[in-house]
Design an enzyme around this catalytic site. Sequence first.
Site, PDB file in Angstrom:
ATOM      1  N   ASP A  86       4.007  -4.537   3.628  1.00 20.15           N
ATOM      2  CA  ASP A  86       5.443  -4.818   3.675  1.00 20.15           C
ATOM      3  C   ASP A  86       5.691  -6.262   4.105  1.00 20.15           C
ATOM      4  OD1 ASP A  86       4.573  -4.480   6.308  1.00 20.15           O
ATOM      5  OD2 ASP A  86       6.090  -3.007   6.851  1.00 20.15           O
ATOM      6  N   HIS A 127       0.846  -1.204   0.000  1.00 20.70           N
ATOM      7  CA  HIS A 127       0.000   0.000   0.000  1.00 20.70           C
ATOM      8  C   HIS A 127       0.879   1.250   0.000  1.00 20.70           C
ATOM      9  CE1 HIS A 127       1.041   0.711   4.186  1.00 20.70           C
ATOM     10  NE2 HIS A 127       0.781  -0.561   4.426  1.00 20.70           N
TER      11      HIS A 127
END
Length: 477
Positions: A376, A94
């Site tokens: 991540d 994101h």
Amino acid sequence: MQTGEADGIRAQRSEGTAEAMHTVHLIPVSVAKNAVSSKSRKRIMPDPVTEPPGMDPLYEALLYCNIPSVAERSMEGHAPHHFKLVSVHVFIRHGDRYPLYVIPKTKRPEIDCTLVANRKPYHPKLEAFVSHMSKGSGASFESPLHSLPLFPNHPLCEMGELTQTGVVQHLQNGQLLRDIYLKKHQLLPSDWSPDQLYLETTGKSRTLQSGLALLYGFLPDFDWKKVYFRHQPSALFCSGSCYCPMRNHYLEKEQRRQYLLRLKNGQLERAYGEMAKVVDIPTKQLRAANPIDSLLCHFCHNLSFPCTGNGCIDMEHFKVIKTHQMEDERERREKKLYLGYALLGAHPILNQTVGRMLRAAEGRSEEVFALYSAHDVTLSPVLSALGLTEARFPRFAARLIFELWQDRDEPREHAVRVLYNGVDVTFHTSFCQDHRRRWPKPMCPLDNLVRFVRRDMLVGLGSGSTNYYDACHWKGF
């Protein structure tokens, strides 16, 4: 150590911790080199003109922020003319988000999460994106995604909310991929069908909104009736294969390594102690609040660090924590405890991707574009599992792409390219490091990737098994 807030596995910590802990990024090759030249496949080395000579925590932090600027050049879509692009598989983190944590007794960073076309950072499609998202209330997404907002819209950002910067980062990603895959390679026709896309996201608004922004920049015509996102409950995208005791065993050992390294760092402990005095709380409580998550937000948005009547948290404190992250990354690579976690954590999603590629190669699927909008803690294990040891920790709006190509001269021959943030890393992967000596083409045989995922990547774990279930439940440790 990366661990995901969407994962639901108790042994894993939050994404914010992950972002705080790691910032290893891939050193870009010169954009002037052609992807098909032998030079471009040499080891990716620092550029002496742009890379600082040693560890520079502020340079690394700026890379992590990924502040939108002029359109970047990239190596996606580069292949000899006799190769045809068959399908593309895109994993994104994101975009820029508001912190997940608050530093106790300090004011929250004042960031506006409404989208305003005349405010920086700007993108030509931003206004149209907001207008289009506003009309998407009838969008048909898999539950519980239908309850999420389609774009950020709070005058003071909520915790973890995507910012305007994050939206612009993915509008840019989408535009870049459109120019390459649609305009140059005609991957999707103008009258594309829903069967040609596969879209999946975790249940966070920031991942759904990032995916929508990328698609809005990418698609020739964003038709709400054709866009269907599936929900993925796990940040590892492990679907029905999430229970894996050995993966959690490796994770616990890696977290222990991190803890011991932190104890040895007297400078880090002093910095935490000074910051705790500023906000007048015990050091342990400050550390638990993961201050780097909030400080990175201040840094990326050019805001002053928090102050109280006792003083200010300052750039030196920030640099100490950032430097420790870099040391942690270096030791993590050396000790390889994380690798066991990564191989088991990434196997389900890589196995799914290989399955999609094989169906596309055999003509059994209409899908040509798959998008996984993630975190991540999704990308990091995949990078490690692929053997990309030089890869920096996923920045905001990072993208990892697998391209599947067909040789027109030998139609049964299929090959893959792997790209991270626009850099061709195919020949840095474990499954193709040695292959370039034997194969003259600037990509890797699909069979290499299939063999790696379905056999080789699990063999090195010690159980001797190529079966994911057996590797997850091996009692030998």
